[in-house]
Motif scaffolding. Structure first.
Motif, PDB file in Angstrom:
ATOM      1  N   UNK A 224       0.835  -1.208   0.000  1.00 47.65           N
ATOM      2  CA  UNK A 224       0.000   0.000   0.000  1.00 47.65           C
ATOM      3  C   UNK A 224       0.871   1.260   0.000  1.00 47.65           C
ATOM      4  N   UNK A 225       1.924   1.252   0.808  1.00 43.08           N
ATOM      5  CA  UNK A 225       2.842   2.394   0.844  1.00 43.08           C
ATOM      6  C   UNK A 225       3.502   2.607  -0.508  1.00 43.08           C
ATOM      7  N   UNK A 226       3.947   1.525  -1.123  1.00 40.71           N
ATOM      8  CA  UNK A 226       4.593   1.621  -2.432  1.00 40.71           C
ATOM      9  C   UNK A 226       3.619   2.134  -3.489  1.00 40.71           C
ATOM     10  N   UNK A 227       2.359   1.669  -3.403  1.00 40.78           N
ATOM     11  CA  UNK A 227       1.356   2.091  -4.390  1.00 40.78           C
ATOM     12  C   UNK A 227       1.101   3.589  -4.309  1.00 40.78           C
ATOM     13  N   UNK A 228       0.864   4.092  -3.101  1.00 45.62           N
ATOM     14  CA  UNK A 228       0.569   5.518  -2.941  1.00 45.62           C
ATOM     15  C   UNK A 228       1.776   6.382  -3.271  1.00 45.62           C
ATOM     16  N   UNK A 229       2.947   5.942  -2.857  1.00 50.53           N
ATOM     17  CA  UNK A 229       4.149   6.722  -3.136  1.00 50.53           C
ATOM     18  C   UNK A 229       4.387   6.849  -4.634  1.00 50.53           C
ATOM     19  N   UNK A 230       4.205   5.741  -5.356  1.00 48.80           N
ATOM     20  CA  UNK A 230       4.387   5.770  -6.805  1.00 48.80           C
ATOM     21  C   UNK A 230       3.323   6.634  -7.471  1.00 48.80           C
ATOM     22  N   UNK A 231       2.075   6.517  -6.975  1.00 48.83           N
ATOM     23  CA  UNK A 231       0.974   7.299  -7.543  1.00 48.83           C
ATOM     24  C   UNK A 231       1.216   8.796  -7.373  1.00 48.83           C
ATOM     25  N   UNK A 233       4.149  10.283  -6.745  1.00 47.23           N
ATOM     26  CA  UNK A 233       5.362  10.694  -7.451  1.00 47.23           C
ATOM     27  C   UNK A 233       5.094  10.898  -8.938  1.00 47.23           C
ATOM     28  N   UNK A 234       4.281  10.016  -9.530  1.00 46.06           N
ATOM     29  CA  UNK A 234       3.997  10.119 -10.967  1.00 46.06           C
ATOM     30  C   UNK A 234       3.082  11.294 -11.296  1.00 46.06           C
ATOM     31  N   UNK A 235       2.283  11.747 -10.316  1.00 47.86           N
ATOM     32  CA  UNK A 235       1.292  12.800 -10.592  1.00 47.86           C
ATOM     33  C   UNK A 235       1.486  14.012  -9.692  1.00 47.86           C
ATOM     34  N   UNK A 236       2.732  14.285  -9.298  1.00 47.84           N
ATOM     35  CA  UNK A 236       2.985  15.399  -8.385  1.00 47.84           C
ATOM     36  C   UNK A 236       2.683  16.757  -9.013  1.00 47.84           C
ATOM     37  N   UNK A 237       2.692  16.826 -10.357  1.00 43.36           N
ATOM     38  CA  UNK A 237       2.380  18.083 -11.040  1.00 43.36           C
ATOM     39  C   UNK A 237       0.941  18.119 -11.553  1.00 43.36           C
ATOM     40  N   UNK A 239      -2.478  18.319  -9.747  1.00 45.44           N
ATOM     41  CA  UNK A 239      -3.338  18.403  -8.557  1.00 45.44           C
ATOM     42  C   UNK A 239      -4.740  17.863  -8.800  1.00 45.44           C
ATOM     43  N   UNK A 240      -5.245  17.997 -10.037  1.00 43.46           N
ATOM     44  CA  UNK A 240      -6.596  17.505 -10.321  1.00 43.46           C
ATOM     45  C   UNK A 240      -6.683  15.994 -10.126  1.00 43.46           C
ATOM     46  N   UNK A 241      -5.647  15.278 -10.590  1.00 43.27           N
ATOM     47  CA  UNK A 241      -5.641  13.825 -10.415  1.00 43.27           C
ATOM     48  C   UNK A 241      -5.521  13.461  -8.936  1.00 43.27           C
ATOM     49  N   UNK A 242      -4.649  14.167  -8.210  1.00 44.57           N
ATOM     50  CA  UNK A 242      -4.498  13.887  -6.786  1.00 44.57           C
ATOM     51  C   UNK A 242      -5.798  14.150  -6.042  1.00 44.57           C
TER      52      UNK A 242
END
Length: 823
Positions: A224-231, A233-237, A239-242
């Motif tokens: 779960x930690x790896x999934x969220x961290x990757x998610x 990191x890939x969408x840090x720019x 905000x709408x997706x986050x």
């Protein structure tokens, strides 16, 4: 007593910020010894202001003491409570408060049916192999034929290796981290150990089960930690997706329709959207003869743009990578696959783009939009069609072509200075913050000159959708200077467009679009700005100050309490604007047009009777910032704090699964961006007014670093290298001043600054100082951008007042302010 009360407010605010981020449902009761029934009590007002900022509700409105005051409170967050009664049980001088707590059952998520392709590296390899064996189109050919042939080849090739499959998505599907192969294997081991223990009941088998469960839980937590961290990191720019991801995690879906999608429902939506525009246009039939006040001068500009420059492979590659990777239902293949295969398809795409630019034809395949209805706000009734906003999606290649055209047309507009000076929408180096800064600066100087400001916010109904194509083409030709192939291309771009509504696997029929600039397109905003060009001249003829951001136009005048002349001029200007808009098929919505009178309360009362049909408001929301009649910005700060703590609670819920680096990305995406949005408007405000924003930042720092509530916050902020809110405001002001001095800001801001040139030779002559305009009062004058900005700029060390790049200046300036804040 006042000292202890202020200390209580400070400590109670710290307590609320700590428990707010930890718990979703909070109940606080007790005797607070504050007279909340007394509106003149400053401590009670400050207490209620604190609750409002943190989204807490106080439910007791009756007296709870035998002397008639409300001292005993019931405060909640995330709970629905009704106070049933307040009784005197004759056992104390305080009364007993009875209240009911209502719980809510969460609705089950609906089952959806969607169509998807399953793409793998093997599928991509087979797709390329089929494309290579497909014969190429024989040139020369028409632009439409080239596009249709290209799309059909891509679609047929992909259908043969990865056909569209229909899939049913249940409301509560298994989380992705539990679908990991290792996690699935460990879960099977746990089930096997459980069956063995239940069968034998031996202690050794129970210990094996506990050990397997421990291993399994640790693996789930790590996955779960790896999934969220990757998610993140890939969408840090993005905000709408986050934001949408956290809506799913917290069980809220703002755009969830409660009706089951059907073809009939899609058709109803399409009819509603079409009827709405047709009704507006039918009510605005143009006059046969234009009046003198609304007539527009039509004169051909000296410089014209009659042809496009053909693009090369390097330019196309740069634009192709810049366009967002959004996939439309009309795209022959998914956009991510498109981008990954760009090198293989580059020659064919370049041929399509140059064919369109050379012939002045916009391909017919790019003229269809897929519309998806989305609720405007989460609390609106989903059964009412007026509560939905039509969101258009266009083919990816059409956006690439539009970007190529936009770059050339925008360069022509900038070189010839054609765009409206006071239009800040969709322009480089312009923003809502620069627009509001100019308006606020003018208002502050009006106050310094002992004058009130009357500000009118004009509201248009579906402005982008009612634009008349014939008027727009005429304006592009006679006011902008487009001709030849370029004008033909825009005529082709605007005409023969259509749309259909899509919901999951259901869709409506295709309907023609006869007016409006294409929603969701890259060229739509700039075309609307050019359509609105004559409006500035209509307003300037009356001598009224104004500023526009896309279709939001603001008029404001300086007026003395005893002088009604400027108000009459304002009404005449609004009347001419309404006539001009009616001629141009734009509807001014008088019911939603807002008026705000800014100035001292005693003087405002003298102005109100002169405003006739307009009813001034105490608060207006202007480009995302709440303005009040006294320019205290307290309501705006309350709103930021409330929204910020809402997002902070969501982040705190997933904080145990995230690393500190991933959590910090979320803090910047959801908290810091709100603290920084238009914060230059808060320059010069008292420290007490922005204290709630500092509470929000402190709470975010504690959640991020997992610091206990009683620990001092200053070392935490210092370790994170976060500037306190007050210095963040100074940082934004200084950065804007730097941009104004180096050609990176709008001219209406840059013109406010004058370099300091002493009458005789001094040591300060070459130190890049600015003239600080004189202000009458501290309260208003020092908060004016043209006064506060130069004063801050001149206080900088001389080595910072240099014409360096923005990034270098940002780093050095932030370090300077950081040392000031923490030393």
């Amino acid at each position: 007593m006042a000292q202890y009360s202020s200390l209580f407010i400070c400590e109670f605010s710290e307590l609320l910020t700590i428990i707010h981020s930890k718990y979703s449902r909070i109940l606080i009761t007790g005797d607070f010894n504050l007279h909340l029934d007394d509106n003149s009590d400053s401590m009670s007002r400050e207490f209620l202001n604190l609750l409002n900022c943190l989204d807490f509700k106080q439910h007791v409105a009756q007296p709870t003491h035998n002397r008639g005051h409300t001292l005993d409170l019931v405060i909640t967050h995330g709970l629905s409570i009704s106070v049933s009664s307040v009784f005197d049980l004759a056992v104390s001088d305080h009364y007993c408060v009875f209240f009911n707590i209502t719980s809510f059952n969460q609705q089950e998520a609906p089952v959806r049916t969607v169509r998807r392709r399953y793409l793998t590296s093997e599928v991509a390899a087979d797709f390329i192999e089929i494309l290579q064996s497909t014969p190429a189109v024989i040139l020369p050919a028409s632009c439409d034929f080239i596009v249709d042939d290209f799309n059909s080849k891509l679609k047929s090739s992909l259908d043969s290796v990865a056909p569209l499959l229909t899939k049913t998505i249940k409301g509560h599907s298994k989380p992705p981290w539990r679908r990991n192969d290792i996690v699935i294997k460990l879960k099977r081991n746990c089930r096997s150990a459980e069956r063995r223990w239940r069968k034998s009941k031996l202690t050794v088998h129970h210990q094996i089960l506990r050990q397997q469960l421990k291993i399994y839980n640790n693996a789930v937590k790590q996955a779960r930690t790896s999934h969220f961290s990757q998610l993140i990191s890939d969408n840090k720019d993005n905000p709408r997706f986050l934001f949408s991801t956290f809506n799913i995690l917290t069980g809220t879906n703002f755009n969830k329709a409660f009706k089951e999608p059907t073809d009939a429902l899609c058709e109803d939506f399409a009819d509603h959207f079409r009827t709405k525009i047709m009704d507006i246009r039918s009510s605005l039939l143009p006059q046969q003869v234009l009046s003198v006040n609304t007539a527009e001068p039509l004169s051909m500009p000296e410089e014209t743009l009659d042809s496009f420059d053909l693009v090369d492979a390097r330019t196309l590659g740069r634009v192709f990578s810049q366009v967002k990777s959004t996939t439309c239902l009309l795209d022959p293949i998914p956009t991510p696959l498109f981008k990954s295969l760009y090198g293989f398809l580059e020659e064919q795409i370049l041929n399509i783009m140059n064919s369109s630019l050379q012939t002045g034809v916009f391909p017919t395949a790019f003229k269809t939009a897929v519309v998806k209805p989305l609720l405007k706000k989460s609390n609106l009734d989903p059964d009412v069609f007026n509560n939905y906003r039509p969101v258009s999606n266009l083919p990816f290649l059409s956006k690439v072509l539009e970007r190529l055209v936009f770059n050339q047309v925008n360069d022509f507009l900038m070189i010839n200075n054609i765009l409206e000076r006071h239009q800040s929408g969709f322009r480089v180096n312009h923003s809502t913050e620069t627009a509001l800064l100019k308006i606020l600066n003018d208002i502050r100087w009006n106050l310094d000159n002992k004058k009130l400001t009357v500000m009118v916010l004009l509201d248009l109904s579906a402005a982008f959708d009612t634009v008349d194509h014939h008027i727009l083409i005429n304006r592009l030709s006679h006011l902008v200077g487009l001709s030849g192939t370029v004008l033909n291309w825009f005529s082709s771009f605007l005409t023969d467009r259509c749309f259909y509504v899509s919901l999951d696997t259901c869709s409506s029929g295709t309907h023609e679009i006869r007016c409006g600039v294409p929603q969701g397109s890259i060229l739509g905003p700039i075309l609307f700005n050019l359509y609105m060009l004559p409006l500035g001249d209509v307003i300037r003829r009356h001598g009224i100050s104004f500023h526009s951001y896309a279709d939001d136009t603001q008029l404001y005048i300086a007026v003395s309490p005893d002088d009604s002349g400027p108000i009459e001029t304002l009404f005449n200007c609004i009347s001419d604007i309404k006539s001009w808009m009616a001629v141009n098929f734009l509807q001014l919505n008088q019911d939603k047009t807002e008026v705000l009178v800014i100035g001292p309360e005693g003087q405002r009362e003298k102005i109100l009777p002169k405003l006739r049909d307009f009813k001034p408001a105490q608060l207006v929301k202007n480009l995302g910032v709440i303005f009040d009649s006294e320019l205290s910005f307290i309501p705006h700060i309350k709103n930021i704090t409330k929204i910020g703590f809402y997002h902070l609670k969501n982040i705190a819920r997933v904080r145990p699964f995230l690393s500190q680096a991933s959590t910090e990305v979320l803090m910047h995406a959801f908290i810091s961006c709100r603290l920084d949005y238009c914060n230059a408007l808060l320059s010069g405000l008292p420290k007490k007014n922005i204290s709630n924003l500092q509470l929000l930042q402190n709470a975010a720092a504690r959640v991020l670093t997992r610091t206990r509530g009683r620990a001092h916050i200053t070392p935490v902020l210092q370790s994170l290298h976060w500037l306190p809110v007050r210095f963040r405001i100074d940082f934004k002001v200084l950065l804007l001043v730097f941009k104004c001095l180096n050609g990176l800001a709008p001219s209406y801001l840059a013109d406010l600054f004058l370099p300091y040139r002493p009458s005789r030779a001094l040591r300060s002559s070459g130190s890049a100082l600015l003239c600080v305009p004189k202000a009458r009062t501290k309260t208003h004058g020092e908060a004016a951008f043209s006064h506060y900005g130069p004063r801050l700029w001149n206080s900088l060390p001389e080595n910072l007042r240099t014409a360096e790049t923005v990034d270098i200046f940002k780093g050095r300036l932030k370090t300077h302010l950081f040392n000031q804040a923490f030393n």
